[in-house]
Design an enzyme around this catalytic site. Sequence first.
Site, PDB file in Angstrom:
ATOM      1  N   ASP A  80       0.823  -1.219   0.000  1.00 43.50           N
ATOM      2  CA  ASP A  80       0.000   0.000   0.000  1.00 43.50           C
ATOM      3  C   ASP A  80       0.850   1.259   0.000  1.00 43.50           C
ATOM      4  N   SER A 149       1.689  -7.529   8.956  1.00 43.28           N
ATOM      5  CA  SER A 149       0.406  -7.623   8.251  1.00 43.28           C
ATOM      6  C   SER A 149      -0.011  -9.042   7.876  1.00 43.28           C
ATOM      7  N   SER A 190      -8.487  -2.774   9.750  1.00 41.37           N
ATOM      8  CA  SER A 190      -8.630  -3.944   8.886  1.00 41.37           C
ATOM      9  C   SER A 190      -9.960  -4.651   9.073  1.00 41.37           C
ATOM     10  N   GLU A 192     -10.191  -7.676   9.117  1.00 43.07           N
ATOM     11  CA  GLU A 192      -9.885  -8.828   9.979  1.00 43.07           C
ATOM     12  C   GLU A 192     -10.460  -8.598  11.387  1.00 43.07           C
ATOM     13  N   TYR A 214      -3.480 -10.945  15.197  1.00 43.41           N
ATOM     14  CA  TYR A 214      -3.406  -9.788  14.298  1.00 43.41           C
ATOM     15  C   TYR A 214      -4.681  -8.949  14.403  1.00 43.41           C
ATOM     16  N   LYS A 218      -5.158  -5.094  15.709  1.00 42.40           N
ATOM     17  CA  LYS A 218      -5.712  -4.048  14.830  1.00 42.40           C
ATOM     18  C   LYS A 218      -6.915  -3.372  15.493  1.00 42.40           C
ATOM     19  N   HIS A 244      -7.081  -6.138  -0.057  1.00 34.53           N
ATOM     20  CA  HIS A 244      -6.784  -5.528  -1.350  1.00 34.53           C
ATOM     21  C   HIS A 244      -5.413  -6.009  -1.818  1.00 34.53           C
ATOM     22  N   ARG A 249       1.711  -7.449  -4.162  1.00 31.99           N
ATOM     23  CA  ARG A 249       1.339  -8.145  -2.933  1.00 31.99           C
ATOM     24  C   ARG A 249       2.487  -9.085  -2.532  1.00 31.99           C
ATOM     25  N   GLY A 250       2.697  -9.244  -1.218  1.00 30.40           N
ATOM     26  CA  GLY A 250       3.689 -10.198  -0.740  1.00 30.40           C
ATOM     27  C   GLY A 250       3.334 -11.611  -1.182  1.00 30.40           C
ATOM     28  N   PHE A 253       0.678 -14.063   0.804  1.00 33.79           N
ATOM     29  CA  PHE A 253      -0.775 -13.879   0.833  1.00 33.79           C
ATOM     30  C   PHE A 253      -1.411 -14.712  -0.283  1.00 33.79           C
ATOM     31  N   LYS A 257       0.167 -15.831  -3.836  1.00 25.65           N
ATOM     32  CA  LYS A 257       0.688 -17.195  -3.792  1.00 25.65           C
ATOM     33  C   LYS A 257       0.103 -17.996  -4.959  1.00 25.65           C
TER      34      LYS A 257
HETATM   35  P1  NAP Z   1       2.838  -4.902   3.787  1.00 29.84           P
HETATM   36  O1  NAP Z   1       3.034  -5.005   2.316  1.00 29.84           O
HETATM   37  O2  NAP Z   1       3.113  -6.100   4.640  1.00 29.84           O
HETATM   38  O3  NAP Z   1       3.728  -3.673   4.305  1.00 29.84           O
HETATM   39  C1  NAP Z   1       3.960  -3.467   5.679  1.00 29.84           C
HETATM   40  C2  NAP Z   1       4.929  -2.317   5.838  1.00 29.84           C
HETATM   41  O4  NAP Z   1       5.131  -2.084   7.238  1.00 29.84           O
HETATM   42  C3  NAP Z   1       6.314  -2.556   5.226  1.00 29.84           C
HETATM   43  O5  NAP Z   1       6.748  -1.373   4.618  1.00 29.84           O
HETATM   44  C4  NAP Z   1       7.157  -2.854   6.451  1.00 29.84           C
HETATM   45  O6  NAP Z   1       8.520  -2.518   6.279  1.00 29.84           O
HETATM   46  C5  NAP Z   1       6.531  -1.911   7.454  1.00 29.84           C
HETATM   47  N1  NAP Z   1       6.863  -2.238   8.846  1.00 29.84           N
HETATM   48  C6  NAP Z   1       6.614  -3.397   9.500  1.00 29.84           C
HETATM   49  N2  NAP Z   1       7.035  -3.314  10.761  1.00 29.84           N
HETATM   50  C7  NAP Z   1       7.590  -2.080  10.923  1.00 29.84           C
HETATM   51  C8  NAP Z   1       8.192  -1.401  11.998  1.00 29.84           C
HETATM   52  N3  NAP Z   1       8.340  -1.977  13.198  1.00 29.84           N
HETATM   53  N4  NAP Z   1       8.631  -0.131  11.825  1.00 29.84           N
HETATM   54  C9  NAP Z   1       8.494   0.459  10.607  1.00 29.84           C
HETATM   55  N5  NAP Z   1       7.936  -0.144   9.536  1.00 29.84           N
HETATM   56  C10 NAP Z   1       7.479  -1.399   9.694  1.00 29.84           C
HETATM   57  O7  NAP Z   1       1.343  -4.448   4.125  1.00 29.84           O
HETATM   58  P2  NAP Z   1       0.252  -3.750   3.178  1.00 29.84           P
HETATM   59  O8  NAP Z   1      -0.544  -4.814   2.483  1.00 29.84           O
HETATM   60  O9  NAP Z   1       0.873  -2.671   2.385  1.00 29.84           O
HETATM   61  O10 NAP Z   1      -0.738  -3.137   4.275  1.00 29.84           O
HETATM   62  C11 NAP Z   1      -0.545  -1.811   4.770  1.00 29.84           C
HETATM   63  C12 NAP Z   1      -1.300  -1.651   6.074  1.00 29.84           C
HETATM   64  O11 NAP Z   1      -2.685  -1.880   5.858  1.00 29.84           O
HETATM   65  C13 NAP Z   1      -0.912  -2.628   7.181  1.00 29.84           C
HETATM   66  O12 NAP Z   1      -1.039  -1.938   8.404  1.00 29.84           O
HETATM   67  C14 NAP Z   1      -1.942  -3.728   7.095  1.00 29.84           C
HETATM   68  O13 NAP Z   1      -2.082  -4.387   8.332  1.00 29.84           O
HETATM   69  C15 NAP Z   1      -3.158  -2.916   6.723  1.00 29.84           C
HETATM   70  N6  NAP Z   1      -4.190  -3.609   5.967  1.00 29.84           N
HETATM   71  C16 NAP Z   1      -3.872  -4.247   4.814  1.00 29.84           C
HETATM   72  C17 NAP Z   1      -4.873  -4.853   4.060  1.00 29.84           C
HETATM   73  C18 NAP Z   1      -4.561  -5.561   2.771  1.00 29.84           C
HETATM   74  O14 NAP Z   1      -5.408  -6.323   2.307  1.00 29.84           O
HETATM   75  N7  NAP Z   1      -3.406  -5.310   2.159  1.00 29.84           N
HETATM   76  C19 NAP Z   1      -6.200  -4.794   4.509  1.00 29.84           C
HETATM   77  C20 NAP Z   1      -6.489  -4.107   5.680  1.00 29.84           C
HETATM   78  C21 NAP Z   1      -5.482  -3.497   6.404  1.00 29.84           C
HETATM   79  P3  NAP Z   1       9.635  -3.574   5.756  1.00 29.84           P
HETATM   80  O15 NAP Z   1       9.649  -3.411   4.264  1.00 29.84           O
HETATM   81  O16 NAP Z   1      10.840  -3.076   6.427  1.00 29.84           O
HETATM   82  O17 NAP Z   1       9.195  -4.949   6.185  1.00 29.84           O
HETATM   83  N1  GDD Z   2      -1.955 -16.983   3.068  1.00 32.52           N
HETATM   84  C1  GDD Z   2      -2.635 -18.081   2.719  1.00 32.52           C
HETATM   85  N2  GDD Z   2      -1.944 -19.144   2.211  1.00 32.52           N
HETATM   86  N3  GDD Z   2      -3.970 -18.078   2.854  1.00 32.52           N
HETATM   87  C2  GDD Z   2      -4.630 -19.199   2.459  1.00 32.52           C
HETATM   88  C3  GDD Z   2      -3.973 -20.312   1.930  1.00 32.52           C
HETATM   89  C4  GDD Z   2      -2.569 -20.291   1.805  1.00 32.52           C
HETATM   90  O1  GDD Z   2      -1.925 -21.233   1.363  1.00 32.52           O
HETATM   91  N4  GDD Z   2      -4.910 -21.253   1.613  1.00 32.52           N
HETATM   92  C5  GDD Z   2      -6.101 -20.735   1.948  1.00 32.52           C
HETATM   93  N5  GDD Z   2      -5.943 -19.501   2.458  1.00 32.52           N
HETATM   94  C6  GDD Z   2      -7.006 -18.633   2.996  1.00 32.52           C
HETATM   95  C7  GDD Z   2      -6.766 -18.172   4.429  1.00 32.52           C
HETATM   96  O2  GDD Z   2      -7.094 -19.211   5.352  1.00 32.52           O
HETATM   97  C8  GDD Z   2      -7.692 -16.969   4.497  1.00 32.52           C
HETATM   98  O3  GDD Z   2      -8.996 -17.388   4.830  1.00 32.52           O
HETATM   99  C9  GDD Z   2      -7.696 -16.431   3.059  1.00 32.52           C
HETATM  100  O4  GDD Z   2      -7.079 -17.443   2.252  1.00 32.52           O
HETATM  101  C10 GDD Z   2      -6.959 -15.114   2.871  1.00 32.52           C
HETATM  102  O5  GDD Z   2      -5.660 -15.224   3.449  1.00 32.52           O
HETATM  103  P1  GDD Z   2      -4.535 -14.087   3.227  1.00 32.52           P
HETATM  104  O6  GDD Z   2      -4.368 -13.804   1.787  1.00 32.52           O
HETATM  105  O7  GDD Z   2      -3.344 -14.538   3.991  1.00 32.52           O
HETATM  106  O8  GDD Z   2      -5.200 -12.771   3.839  1.00 32.52           O
HETATM  107  P2  GDD Z   2      -5.979 -12.491   5.214  1.00 32.52           P
HETATM  108  O9  GDD Z   2      -7.431 -12.333   4.874  1.00 32.52           O
HETATM  109  O10 GDD Z   2      -5.621 -13.470   6.258  1.00 32.52           O
HETATM  110  O11 GDD Z   2      -5.366 -11.096   5.659  1.00 32.52           O
HETATM  111  C11 GDD Z   2      -5.212 -10.025   4.730  1.00 32.52           C
HETATM  112  O12 GDD Z   2      -6.372  -9.232   4.724  1.00 32.52           O
HETATM  113  C12 GDD Z   2      -6.638  -8.529   5.960  1.00 32.52           C
HETATM  114  C13 GDD Z   2      -7.928  -7.743   5.762  1.00 32.52           C
HETATM  115  O13 GDD Z   2      -9.028  -8.580   5.955  1.00 32.52           O
HETATM  116  C14 GDD Z   2      -3.969  -9.235   5.135  1.00 32.52           C
HETATM  117  O14 GDD Z   2      -3.671  -8.307   4.133  1.00 32.52           O
HETATM  118  C15 GDD Z   2      -4.184  -8.479   6.433  1.00 32.52           C
HETATM  119  O15 GDD Z   2      -3.062  -7.625   6.680  1.00 32.52           O
HETATM  120  C16 GDD Z   2      -5.465  -7.630   6.272  1.00 32.52           C
HETATM  121  O16 GDD Z   2      -5.702  -6.886   7.427  1.00 32.52           O
END
Ligand code: NAP
Ligand code: GDD
Length: 388
Positions: A80, A149, A190, A192, A214, A218, A244, A249-250, A253, A257
Amino acid sequence: MIETGVDHATVMRGGVEPGSTMALEQDNVETAQGDRPCRGQPHDATTDDSNHAAPYAIVIFRMATSGTKRALITGITGQDGSYLAELLLSEGYEVFGLTRRLSASNYWRIEHILDRVTLIPGDLLDQLSLIRVLDRVRPHELYNLAAMSFVPASWDQPMLTGEFNAQGVTRVLEAVRHVDPSIRIYQASSSEMFGRVREVPQRESTPFYPRSPYGVTKAFGHYITINYRESYNLFAVSGILFNHESPRRGLEFVTRKVTDGVAKIKLGLADSLSLGNLDAHRDWGFAGDYVRAMWLMLQQDAPDDYVIATGEAHSVKELVEIAFGHAGLDWERYVKLDPAFIRPAEVDHLIGDASKAKTELGWSPTVTFNGLVTMMVDADLKRLGQRP
Ligand code: NAP
Ligand code: GDD
């Protein structure tokens, strides 16, 4: 510009959306400063600022004299953070990013904008570093995106997850309160937090029932943000964002994946993909759309909290079917179920109602689920297809 101790900084390249000029291999490491112009002198984050008076004086002078809006992003190296930095640059902001020291730098998502953002060392674990960065940057807007995250990791390291996602938010709020309470703050909450959902679809007023450490952390971050808004009159908002995704994306996730796994199988680099719960449902949108909502929240007259979602839920199985189908593969031949990926407690079904954001922010998503998945498969095929 990197105001960090990175005189030997590396850019680790790992993935990118279609059309980008970024190279794509994580094992393709090169020096960052050899790549691009860098203002100021690199320094060690632990040394005294007085050693670096000249570059900081230049930065602060530029800040004081320009009418440009300044934004600070924690988590700028994340998915993000990278999209938000691009958006804010396009809106004319001066963009600063807080980055923590890692043994190998992690700039692949922002490599293409490194010459237009200023990175400053700091860590959510270190209160003084946050105060120093805020005092130095004096941003108009602060986006707190940094977090641990990945949900499964929060069972492995619950205490550390709390330090980042709960107390880390409090440290950010405290820093704002002490340095400049007029700074507008966005907190990354989130879906979550809804966990075992109390209402379908989930909206701002839906009670939380988090199902992971987590999610619990949050919820703390969410409530402490509201508490500081109400206690100290801060312009602090929480965006309750549903999942999103993007080509940035890492890889751990599930969306990425799957799309990475599909590309590897298609290109003969793997012969199967192991997954956990295929029945879980998520409301998946495109990260580029969601960072726009973050920005809109900070442009309002008054601070408030918003759900950001597409309003459509899909199962992991549907994700798998679309991704494999797009590459012309039959998923049932390749997908294996592995109990190692089943969680101690699952969030079964998330679906959000973003009507408040639509009405008050004028926000709506632009990318469909099918468009998102196929975009990600195409990006992974392109990335892996370019391997030597
Ligand atoms: P992300 O790709 O995992 O990025 C996390 C970021 O946080 C990275 O830049 C990481 O830095 C930094 N970070 C972690 N620990 C830190 C610390 N102790 N001090 C400073 N920086 C630190 O996550 P994202 O998907 O962009 O999500 C952004 C935010 O939205 C997160 O707070 C996540 O929980 C929240 N969120 C995400 C989603 C989603 O679906 N993506 C949904 C709802 C909420 P490094 O590069 O050094 O690891
Ligand atoms: N990661 C992962 N790997 N998830 C799997 C797998 C697998 O091999 N197989 C099934 N899943 C299912 C998980 O059990 C979960 O129900 C769903 O896929 C989504 O998993 P993730 O993509 O890891 O995301 P998340 O929903 O747990 O969390 C993400 O969304 C949150 C918002 O609802 C992250 O981005 C969080 O940081 C964020 O807050």
